[in-house]
Design an enzyme around this catalytic site. Structure first.
Site, PDB file in Angstrom:
ATOM      1  N   LYS A   1     -21.148   6.532   4.660  1.00 30.41           N
ATOM      2  CA  LYS A   1     -21.255   5.869   5.965  1.00 30.41           C
ATOM      3  C   LYS A   1     -21.884   6.807   6.998  1.00 30.41           C
ATOM      4  O   LYS A   1     -21.746   8.027   6.887  1.00 30.41           O
ATOM      5  CB  LYS A   1     -19.870   5.319   6.343  1.00 30.41           C
TER       6      LYS A   1
ATOM      7  N   LYS B   1      -9.772  12.884   5.280  1.00 32.16           N
ATOM      8  CA  LYS B   1      -9.903  13.944   6.284  1.00 32.16           C
ATOM      9  C   LYS B   1      -9.054  15.161   5.951  1.00 32.16           C
ATOM     10  O   LYS B   1      -9.430  16.287   6.261  1.00 32.16           O
ATOM     11  CB  LYS B   1      -9.548  13.423   7.679  1.00 32.16           C
TER      12      LYS B   1
ATOM     13  N   LYS C   1     -20.319  10.855  12.609  1.00 30.98           N
ATOM     14  CA  LYS C   1     -20.525  11.921  13.598  1.00 30.98           C
ATOM     15  C   LYS C   1     -20.513  13.286  12.939  1.00 30.98           C
ATOM     16  O   LYS C   1     -21.097  14.231  13.428  1.00 30.98           O
ATOM     17  CB  LYS C   1     -19.381  11.909  14.609  1.00 30.98           C
TER      18      LYS C   1
HETATM   19  P1  AMP Z   1     -15.038   6.871  15.607  1.00 31.19           P
HETATM   20  O1  AMP Z   1     -16.371   7.476  15.856  1.00 31.19           O
HETATM   21  O2  AMP Z   1     -14.493   7.239  14.263  1.00 31.19           O
HETATM   22  O3  AMP Z   1     -14.069   7.050  16.714  1.00 31.19           O
HETATM   23  O4  AMP Z   1     -15.307   5.299  15.494  1.00 31.19           O
HETATM   24  C1  AMP Z   1     -15.384   4.462  16.622  1.00 31.19           C
HETATM   25  C2  AMP Z   1     -15.721   3.033  16.219  1.00 31.19           C
HETATM   26  O5  AMP Z   1     -16.991   2.983  15.570  1.00 31.19           O
HETATM   27  C3  AMP Z   1     -14.725   2.397  15.237  1.00 31.19           C
HETATM   28  O6  AMP Z   1     -14.558   1.021  15.554  1.00 31.19           O
HETATM   29  C4  AMP Z   1     -15.399   2.557  13.915  1.00 31.19           C
HETATM   30  O7  AMP Z   1     -14.996   1.591  12.963  1.00 31.19           O
HETATM   31  C5  AMP Z   1     -16.866   2.361  14.300  1.00 31.19           C
HETATM   32  N1  AMP Z   1     -17.746   3.058  13.360  1.00 31.19           N
HETATM   33  C6  AMP Z   1     -17.792   4.390  13.100  1.00 31.19           C
HETATM   34  N2  AMP Z   1     -18.728   4.661  12.179  1.00 31.19           N
HETATM   35  C7  AMP Z   1     -19.289   3.464  11.839  1.00 31.19           C
HETATM   36  C8  AMP Z   1     -20.330   3.080  10.945  1.00 31.19           C
HETATM   37  N3  AMP Z   1     -20.974   3.981  10.213  1.00 31.19           N
HETATM   38  N4  AMP Z   1     -20.636   1.763  10.860  1.00 31.19           N
HETATM   39  C9  AMP Z   1     -19.993   0.830  11.620  1.00 31.19           C
HETATM   40  N5  AMP Z   1     -19.013   1.133  12.481  1.00 31.19           N
HETATM   41  C10 AMP Z   1     -18.657   2.434  12.602  1.00 31.19           C
END
Ligand code: AMP
Ligand code: TRP
Length: 343
Positions: free
Chosen positions: A202, A119, A205
């Site tokens: 991956k 990041k 968002k």
């Molecule tokens: P975040 O959107 O970064 O706050 O992620 C929130 C949750 O979603 C965390 O537990 C991440 O590990 C999970 N997560 C985010 N992106 C992915 C993805 N592409 N595949 C699986 N889990 C994800």
């Protein structure tokens, strides 16, 4: 390892930065609901303090995303009576414990974090101090509840190892057995959902291409169209998971299907092995629409009454503070600080 036995307690969080997507749902949210339904004590958090670490967030947008995420939690099946739903900034003990952990964690530990490196990019000097300290706040989120289990996607594994390191060092430095050594729970067929456009990236968002992800707010047509256009290869599907090894895009779609069906990848392949993508993609699209469309429409219904969402979050924060305030007081006591005054 900790000698004390801690009551099982589940904690996890998601950043309110918009575009809640299928990776968040399968990797995190859906599994939050599974834990709730196992009758564990569950606390789930919109981590707005984390959301401002990487880039400037418009205040109105941040507030909207926080409410929308809360709507997403409820629409996906979290019950605000059964689970404690909170907004991180409304429970000040998270930030208070994070400061202590900033003084426990070492610079070298933080510098090794791959999320920090990704990041911050090449220009680390211009990254915020908050982005660097992000994992210490995450450790505080978890440990301020003495949480024992943390369901997350695979990308959070390193942060959870650091949480264990912080708990271990704190316990060792102060000669106590106060913080639990938390278990990461990274399970299921979809712990790492990949981009629909590139099987090596991956689903995220922040991907500039909206076609790379399925958003929880996408309507049925959009979901079906994105799956139809998802990148694949020309081969038919194999009958065993070994056959997916060098085929990241095919593996991703099968993993998504398995996770949505609550089945193992082997079971899915036993059923769909031999099919072409022209046949499999419509099956996946239909399944995704069936599972996601009700969540998306419930989310927009809940967003029509934002004061109700605010009430849920305030109530959640009150319940949360009944847990966090005593734990923070005990932490201060261990360190030799005077507990915060009650107002
Ligand atoms: P975040 O959107 O970064 O706050 O992620 C929130 C949750 O979603 C965390 O537990 C991440 O590990 C999970 N997560 C985010 N992106 C992915 C993805 N592409 N595949 C699986 N889990 C994800
Ligand atoms: N860092 C997590 C993510 O981006 C979000 C998060 C913050 C979290 N605090 C947490 C997850 C505590 C689990 C537990 O995905």
């Amino acid at each position: 390892m900790s000698e004390t036995s801690f009551t099982p307690r589940v904690f996890s969080g998601i950043q309110p930065t918009g575009n809640l997507h299928l990776g968040n749902y399968l990797g995190a949210l859906k599994r939050f609901v599974d834990w709730q339904d196992k009758d564990a004590e569950t606390i789930y958090c919109m981590v707005d303090l984390h959301a401002i670490t990487a880039s400037f967030q418009e205040p109105q947008a941040l507030m909207r995303s926080t409410r929308e995420l809360c709507a997403g939690f409820i629409a996906a099946g979290l019950d605000p009576e059964q689970s404690i739903l909170i907004n991180q900034s409304q429970v000040p003990e998270h930030a208070q414990l994070a400061w202590i952990f900033n003084c426990v964690a070492r610079m070298g530990w933080m510098q090794r974090m791959t999320q920090w490196k990704d990041k911050a990019g090449k220009n680390q000097q211009n990254a915020s101090l908050g982005l660097f300290a992000y994992p210490a706040l995450m450790a505080a989120d978890i440990l301020v509840y003495h949480a024992t289990h943390v369901p997350v996607g695979e990308d959070q594994k390193q942060h959870l190892e650091l949480t264990r390191d912080i708990a271990t060092k704190f316990n060792h430095d102060y000669g106590v057995d106060f913080f639990p050594i938390t278990e990461p729970v990274i399970e299921g067929a979809a712990t790492r959902v990949m981009s629909l456009r590139d099987g090596s990236k991956k689903m995220s968002k922040s991907d500039a291409s909206d076609a790379s992800r399925i958003n929880m707010t996408d309507d049925a047509d959009t979901i079906a169209k994105k799956i139809r256009k998802a990148k694949t290869d020309p081969e038919a599907l194999p009958s065993e998971s070994k056959g997916l090894e060098e085929r990241p895009e095919a593996r991703n779609l099968v993993n998504i299907y398995a996770a949505l069906m609550d089945q193992s990848v082997d079971k899915v392949l036993a059923d769909v092995g031999g099919k072409q993508f022209s046949e499999f993609k419509p099956m996946l699209a239909e399944l995704a629409v069936e599972k996601l469309a009700p969540i998306s429409s419930e989310m927009s219904r809940l967003m029509d009454d934002q004061s109700e969402i605010d009430k849920i979050l305030t109530r959640g924060s009150e319940r949360a503070r009944a847990i966090t305030a005593p734990i923070l007081r005990q932490t201060y006591d261990i360190i030799g600080m005077v507990p915060p005054v009650e107002v």
